[in-house]
Write a protein that holds these residues in place. Structure first.
Motif, PDB file in Angstrom:
ATOM      1  N   UNK A 291       0.845  -1.191   0.000  1.00  0.00           N
ATOM      2  CA  UNK A 291       0.000   0.000   0.000  1.00  0.00           C
ATOM      3  C   UNK A 291       0.882   1.243   0.000  1.00  0.00           C
ATOM      4  N   UNK A 292       0.269   2.396  -0.291  1.00  0.00           N
ATOM      5  CA  UNK A 292       1.033   3.645  -0.334  1.00  0.00           C
ATOM      6  C   UNK A 292       1.642   3.942   1.029  1.00  0.00           C
ATOM      7  N   UNK A 293       2.773   4.596   1.025  1.00  0.00           N
ATOM      8  CA  UNK A 293       3.468   5.050   2.236  1.00  0.00           C
ATOM      9  C   UNK A 293       3.698   3.944   3.262  1.00  0.00           C
ATOM     10  N   UNK A 294       3.960   2.746   2.772  1.00  0.00           N
ATOM     11  CA  UNK A 294       4.265   1.615   3.656  1.00  0.00           C
ATOM     12  C   UNK A 294       3.175   1.338   4.695  1.00  0.00           C
ATOM     13  N   UNK A 295       1.930   1.698   4.380  1.00  0.00           N
ATOM     14  CA  UNK A 295       0.834   1.486   5.343  1.00  0.00           C
ATOM     15  C   UNK A 295       0.696   0.002   5.680  1.00  0.00           C
ATOM     16  N   UNK A 296       1.145  -0.834   4.760  1.00  0.00           N
ATOM     17  CA  UNK A 296       1.002  -2.279   4.983  1.00  0.00           C
ATOM     18  C   UNK A 296       1.961  -2.802   6.053  1.00  0.00           C
ATOM     19  N   UNK A 297       2.961  -1.991   6.415  1.00  0.00           N
ATOM     20  CA  UNK A 297       3.925  -2.469   7.405  1.00  0.00           C
ATOM     21  C   UNK A 297       3.240  -2.708   8.771  1.00  0.00           C
ATOM     22  N   UNK A 298       2.352  -1.806   9.134  1.00  0.00           N
ATOM     23  CA  UNK A 298       1.623  -1.925  10.406  1.00  0.00           C
ATOM     24  C   UNK A 298       0.818  -3.229  10.411  1.00  0.00           C
ATOM     25  N   UNK A 299       0.210  -3.507   9.278  1.00  0.00           N
ATOM     26  CA  UNK A 299      -0.621  -4.700   9.153  1.00  0.00           C
ATOM     27  C   UNK A 299       0.240  -5.969   9.253  1.00  0.00           C
ATOM     28  N   UNK A 300       1.395  -5.915   8.620  1.00  0.00           N
ATOM     29  CA  UNK A 300       2.295  -7.071   8.667  1.00  0.00           C
ATOM     30  C   UNK A 300       2.830  -7.284  10.086  1.00  0.00           C
ATOM     31  N   UNK A 301       3.205  -6.205  10.737  1.00  0.00           N
ATOM     32  CA  UNK A 301       3.722  -6.295  12.110  1.00  0.00           C
ATOM     33  C   UNK A 301       2.630  -6.846  13.036  1.00  0.00           C
ATOM     34  N   UNK A 302       1.384  -6.408  12.813  1.00  0.00           N
ATOM     35  CA  UNK A 302       0.273  -6.874  13.673  1.00  0.00           C
ATOM     36  C   UNK A 302       0.116  -8.383  13.523  1.00  0.00           C
ATOM     37  N   UNK A 303       0.207  -8.860  12.289  1.00  0.00           N
ATOM     38  CA  UNK A 303       0.075 -10.310  12.121  1.00  0.00           C
ATOM     39  C   UNK A 303       1.265 -11.042  12.746  1.00  0.00           C
ATOM     40  N   UNK A 304       2.465 -10.525  12.522  1.00  0.00           N
ATOM     41  CA  UNK A 304       3.643 -11.202  13.087  1.00  0.00           C
ATOM     42  C   UNK A 304       3.524 -11.317  14.611  1.00  0.00           C
ATOM     43  N   UNK A 305       3.059 -10.254  15.251  1.00  0.00           N
ATOM     44  CA  UNK A 305       2.939 -10.265  16.714  1.00  0.00           C
ATOM     45  C   UNK A 305       1.965 -11.358  17.149  1.00  0.00           C
ATOM     46  N   UNK A 306       0.877 -11.469  16.411  1.00  0.00           N
ATOM     47  CA  UNK A 306      -0.163 -12.435  16.774  1.00  0.00           C
ATOM     48  C   UNK A 306       0.316 -13.872  16.456  1.00  0.00           C
ATOM     49  N   UNK A 307       0.885 -14.042  15.294  1.00  0.00           N
ATOM     50  CA  UNK A 307       1.313 -15.369  14.826  1.00  0.00           C
ATOM     51  C   UNK A 307       2.471 -15.929  15.657  1.00  0.00           C
ATOM     52  N   UNK A 308       3.389 -15.048  16.034  1.00  0.00           N
ATOM     53  CA  UNK A 308       4.599 -15.551  16.689  1.00  0.00           C
ATOM     54  C   UNK A 308       4.508 -15.567  18.213  1.00  0.00           C
ATOM     55  N   UNK A 309       3.373 -15.104  18.756  1.00  0.00           N
ATOM     56  CA  UNK A 309       3.272 -14.939  20.218  1.00  0.00           C
ATOM     57  C   UNK A 309       3.613 -16.219  20.973  1.00  0.00           C
ATOM     58  N   UNK A 310       3.222 -17.356  20.436  1.00  0.00           N
ATOM     59  CA  UNK A 310       3.422 -18.602  21.177  1.00  0.00           C
ATOM     60  C   UNK A 310       4.579 -19.443  20.639  1.00  0.00           C
ATOM     61  N   UNK A 311       5.333 -18.901  19.704  1.00  0.00           N
ATOM     62  CA  UNK A 311       6.489 -19.654  19.174  1.00  0.00           C
ATOM     63  C   UNK A 311       7.677 -19.399  20.101  1.00  0.00           C
ATOM     64  N   UNK A 312       7.885 -20.334  21.029  1.00  0.00           N
ATOM     65  CA  UNK A 312       8.836 -20.074  22.124  1.00  0.00           C
ATOM     66  C   UNK A 312      10.225 -20.682  21.893  1.00  0.00           C
ATOM     67  N   UNK A 313      10.401 -21.453  20.816  1.00  0.00           N
ATOM     68  CA  UNK A 313      11.718 -22.063  20.584  1.00  0.00           C
ATOM     69  C   UNK A 313      12.747 -20.941  20.369  1.00  0.00           C
ATOM     70  N   UNK A 314      13.832 -20.939  21.139  1.00  0.00           N
ATOM     71  CA  UNK A 314      14.775 -19.823  21.031  1.00  0.00           C
ATOM     72  C   UNK A 314      15.226 -19.583  19.586  1.00  0.00           C
ATOM     73  N   UNK A 315      15.143 -18.354  19.159  1.00  0.00           N
ATOM     74  CA  UNK A 315      15.635 -17.971  17.829  1.00  0.00           C
ATOM     75  C   UNK A 315      14.631 -18.147  16.704  1.00  0.00           C
ATOM     76  N   UNK A 316      13.611 -19.001  16.898  1.00  0.00           N
ATOM     77  CA  UNK A 316      12.727 -19.325  15.772  1.00  0.00           C
ATOM     78  C   UNK A 316      11.856 -18.134  15.375  1.00  0.00           C
TER      79      UNK A 316
END
Ligand code: TRH
Length: 375
Positions: A291-316
């Motif tokens: 999207x214009x002005x990198x607006x999609x970055x917020x959306x991508x970060x929001x998904x990463x936070x949600x998706x990775x919340x329970x991935x506890x293996x160090x480094x993964x």
């Protein structure tokens, strides 16, 4: 049984019709609803569903009525439930027909998928329309139980579980792709034009692991061919040291899903393939719709936070994050890729947990039907 009118405008690409077609099928086949799907671009539609006649104003596929949504919109009765996909703007004459009904239809604007926090607050908001007794509701797909969930066919998880190595072998042979060798990693590539791709292709070609790349048509194929300086001819692959690339035809939607089940890592994009990659329960790398002005970055970060919340293996989690950011926004993609590949087994195990978590949000078609039924 209720009558549903589902309106889809193909903005660009295949995501809009990809989502609408899955939804139409689930409503008709799993919920026994009477579905009419209006699509403005039957040519794009026919790529996902090859039995579509691109010149027909009206046709049936299974029990679903497909209508070509042309500028000259016909006089029709409005349905009990009206889905306006992705704010596609209904024809004015159709809105009049809705207003003329004795019982106002349930009018739903189906929104794009996002993991951002505000989605929970906006899901199911009502928007009373001025000068009419109609009310539009906003229905937000999402990743938590307080959103509309994502699309999932009733039998999807069972079908996925039944896709064993024999089924996979058969799948590859139908596509004319050689069986797996023990030392390779199989990667599906579905992306937009991507500035990081040449560097990634170079890294793959240099090894140390063999990469067999399955390249989808369109932007991915064009960029891969440019990098090799050669075009795909028939089933013949393009090769550069450790990298072997196969050009795929555009696959029917159900076959595309299986491609994601059969590969070790999937590069996906947009919305629908992004969701299918999650149901595939394989490590994946998402290229978000820019999207214009990198607006999609917020959306991508929001998904990463949600998706990775329970991935506890160090480094993964860090490896996934780094690879996705480099793929979308630039950075050291080669190093990020090998780090991601090294963490592949942990991410793959986690992908199964993530799919179960996703399932808790309920599936979108069920959630829609429950909303319409008031249950
Ligand atoms: O095509 P997309 O980039 O669609 C995008 C997104 O939906 C985006 O959110 C939207 O704003 C934009 O369109 C207008 O990617 P997506 O969403 O993954 O949709 C691709 C569809 O095409 C999906 O249903 C899978 C299908 N497909 C096949 O059926 N066969 C194929 O061979 C391939 C490559 C895709």
């Amino acid at each position: 049984m209720r009558r549903w009118d589902l309106f889809c405008r193909v903005v660009d690409n295949f995501g809009d019709i990809g989502v609408c077609w899955r939804l139409a099928r689930q409503l008709a086949e799993e919920h026994r609803q009477d579905v009419r799907l209006w699509v403005d671009d039957l040519t794009s539609f026919s790529r996902l569903c090859p039995s579509i006649a691109t010149a027909a104003d009206s046709q049936r596929v299974g029990s679903i009525e497909i209508r070509h949504w042309s500028a000259d919109f016909p006089v029709v009765n409005a349905a009990d439930v009206v889905i306006e996909a992705f704010a596609c703007e209904l024809p004015a004459s159709y809105i009049d027909a809705m207003a003329r009904r004795e019982l106002a239809p349930v009018w739903i604007n189906l929104e794009y998928l996002s993991a951002e926090d505000w989605v929970e607050d906006c899901h199911l908001l009502a928007s009373p329309q001025t000068n009419s007794r109609l009310t539009k509701h906003f229905f937000f797909p999402g990743f938590t139980p307080r959103t509309g969930g994502v699309l999932r066919e009733r039998d999807l998880l069972a079908d996925r579980a039944a896709f064993d190595s024999a089924a996979e072998g058969e799948f590859w042979s139908t596509l004319g792709i050689p069986p797996r060798s023990a030392d390779e990693i199989r990667v599906a590539l579905f992306c937009y034009e991507n500035a990081a791709l040449p560097e990634l292709l170079r890294a793959w070609s240099e090894g140390p692991q063999r990469v067999r790349l399955l390249v989808t048509p369109g932007a991915a194929t064009a960029q891969v061919e440019r990098w090799f300086g050669r075009v795909f001819l028939g089933a013949g692959p393009l090769e550069a040291d450790f990298l072997t690339a196969h050009g795929l035809p555009f696959l029917p939607q159900a076959t595309f899903d299986r491609l994601l089940w059969a590969c070790d890592v999937n590069f996906v994009r947009g919305e629908d393939s992004f969701v299918r990659a999650q149901w595939a329960q394989r490590p994946f790398v998402w290229q978000i719709y820019p999207q214009a002005e990198n607006a999609h970055r917020v959306k991508l970060e929001a998904f990463l936070a949600c998706y990775l919340a329970e991935l506890k293996v160090p480094g993964a989690a860090e490896a996934v994050r780094r690879c996705w950011l480099a793929w979308n926004f630039g950075g050291e993609i080669a190093a990020a890729w090998w780090d991601f590949a090294e963490n592949r087994q942990s991410v793959e195990r986690y992908a199964k947990d993530w799919a179960s978590q996703l399932d808790q949000a309920g599936n979108l078609a069920n959630n829609l039907v429950c909303f319409v039924n008031g249950t």
